[in-house]
Design an enzyme around this catalytic site. Structure first.
Site, PDB file in Angstrom:
ATOM      1  N   HIS A 107       8.352  -1.595 -44.867  1.00  0.00           N
ATOM      2  CA  HIS A 107       8.256  -0.415 -43.997  1.00  0.00           C
ATOM      3  C   HIS A 107       8.663   0.832 -44.776  1.00  0.00           C
ATOM      4  O   HIS A 107       9.671   0.820 -45.488  1.00  0.00           O
ATOM      5  CB  HIS A 107       9.163  -0.606 -42.777  1.00  0.00           C
ATOM      6  CG  HIS A 107       9.065   0.528 -41.811  1.00  0.00           C
ATOM      7  ND1 HIS A 107       8.026   0.651 -40.903  1.00  0.00           N
ATOM      8  CD2 HIS A 107       9.849   1.633 -41.637  1.00  0.00           C
ATOM      9  CE1 HIS A 107       8.181   1.762 -40.203  1.00  0.00           C
ATOM     10  NE2 HIS A 107       9.283   2.369 -40.634  1.00  0.00           N
ATOM     11  N   ASP A 139      11.624 -10.116 -36.622  1.00  0.00           N
ATOM     12  CA  ASP A 139      11.965 -10.788 -35.362  1.00  0.00           C
ATOM     13  C   ASP A 139      11.045 -10.256 -34.261  1.00  0.00           C
ATOM     14  O   ASP A 139      10.052  -9.584 -34.564  1.00  0.00           O
ATOM     15  CB  ASP A 139      13.470 -10.641 -35.036  1.00  0.00           C
ATOM     16  CG  ASP A 139      13.874  -9.191 -34.805  1.00  0.00           C
ATOM     17  OD1 ASP A 139      12.979  -8.326 -34.675  1.00  0.00           O
ATOM     18  OD2 ASP A 139      15.087  -8.916 -34.744  1.00  0.00           O
TER      19      ASP A 139
HETATM   20  C1  GAR Z   1       2.816   0.868 -46.621  1.00  0.00           C
HETATM   21  O1  GAR Z   1       3.450   2.037 -47.079  1.00  0.00           O
HETATM   22  C2  GAR Z   1       3.673   0.174 -45.591  1.00  0.00           C
HETATM   23  O2  GAR Z   1       5.027   0.358 -45.783  1.00  0.00           O
HETATM   24  C3  GAR Z   1       3.210   0.826 -44.322  1.00  0.00           C
HETATM   25  O3  GAR Z   1       1.829   0.963 -44.471  1.00  0.00           O
HETATM   26  C4  GAR Z   1       1.541   1.186 -45.844  1.00  0.00           C
HETATM   27  C5  GAR Z   1       0.400   0.272 -46.228  1.00  0.00           C
HETATM   28  O4  GAR Z   1      -0.054   0.552 -47.507  1.00  0.00           O
HETATM   29  N1  GAR Z   1       3.551   0.019 -43.193  1.00  0.00           N
HETATM   30  C6  GAR Z   1       3.932   0.526 -42.027  1.00  0.00           C
HETATM   31  O5  GAR Z   1       3.969   1.719 -41.791  1.00  0.00           O
HETATM   32  C7  GAR Z   1       4.314  -0.511 -40.991  1.00  0.00           C
HETATM   33  N2  GAR Z   1       4.998   0.097 -39.893  1.00  0.00           N
HETATM   34  P1  GAR Z   1      -0.894  -0.523 -48.325  1.00  0.00           P
HETATM   35  O6  GAR Z   1      -2.013  -1.004 -47.420  1.00  0.00           O
HETATM   36  O7  GAR Z   1      -1.429   0.248 -49.485  1.00  0.00           O
HETATM   37  O8  GAR Z   1       0.025  -1.630 -48.735  1.00  0.00           O
END
Ligand code: GAR
Length: 211
Positions: A107, A139
């Site tokens: 996250h 969780d």
């Molecule tokens: C990442 O930065 C991840 O932390 C975020 O989406 C992005 C996906 O990038 N996730 C969230 O915001 C979940 N709440 P990616 O597809 O290039 O890995």
């Protein structure tokens, strides 16, 4: 390392790529599931010869039916660990229960600050000076489970959402494979919300730089 890992993603899949590129974790990834067809994450799986599956919620009559289909797929593939790599849906309680303490999420903030789907924008809008990246066990509550690794990222005066997200993702790409290795190696010990990392010197991990 011997384990069967599934990665769930919704978009670009740069965190999936970081996991695929990890010498230990990469060879354990046997399944990539996306909740949208045509996303880059599925191409990244194909490029590595990993089974890509698009599971589109629009094809299921209810949220529960979709969650059941996902859990069934993971069980049919004999998956042991699940990595949420930019998976933008809330994981169903059934799936969480089936893989209790074997699911990691990455996250883009220092949880519990800025949970949800717009964490980078929310940190900027808040006027925070520091944000970061968190890897946590999943969780039933959103962005809530015990913290495995966390690392801060400074917010610079001229940052916009893109520039800040890029720096956070650089951290994510280091933290996520490291957390995955610790989980699969059986080196995470839970004590309530506290995650101890078992190693040469057993220690509670707060910062990502310590392993
Ligand atoms: C990442 O930065 C991840 O932390 C975020 O989406 C992005 C996906 O990038 N996730 C969230 O915001 C979940 N709440 P990616 O597809 O290039 O890995």
């Amino acid at each position: 390392m011997d384990a069967r890992i599934a990665v769930l993603a919704s978009g670009a899949g740069t965190n999936l790529q970081a996991l695929l590129d990890d010498p230990q974790i990469g060879s354990c990834i046997v399944l990539v599931v996306a909740d949208k067809p045509g996303v880059s994450a599925l191409d990244r799986a194909r490029a590595r010869g990993v089974k890509p599956v698009a599971l589109d919620p629009a094809h299921y009559p209810s949220r529960e039916a979709f969650d059941r289909a996902l859990t069934t797929l993971l069980e049919e593939e004999a998956i042991e660990y699940v990595m949420l790599a930019g998976y933008m849906r809330i994981l169903g309680a059934d799936t969480v229960r089936a893989f209790r303490d074997r699911i990691l999420n990455v996250h883009p903030s220092l949880l519990p600050a800025f949970p949800g789907g717009h964490a980078v924008k929310d940190a900027l809008d808040w006027g925070a000076k520091v944000t970061g990246a968190t890897v946590h066990l999943v969780d039933e509550e959103v962005d809530h489970g015990p913290t495995v690794l966390q690392e801060p990222v400074l917010i610079l005066p001229d940052d916009d959402e893109l520039s800040l997200h890029v720096r956070i993702q650089e951290v994510e790409h280091r933290l996520f494979p490291r957390a995955a290795r610790l989980l699969v190696e059986g080196r995470l010990k839970l004590e309530g919300r506290l995650v101890h990392v078992l190693g040469d010197d057993e220690e509670t991990v707060g910062a990502g730089s310590k392993e």
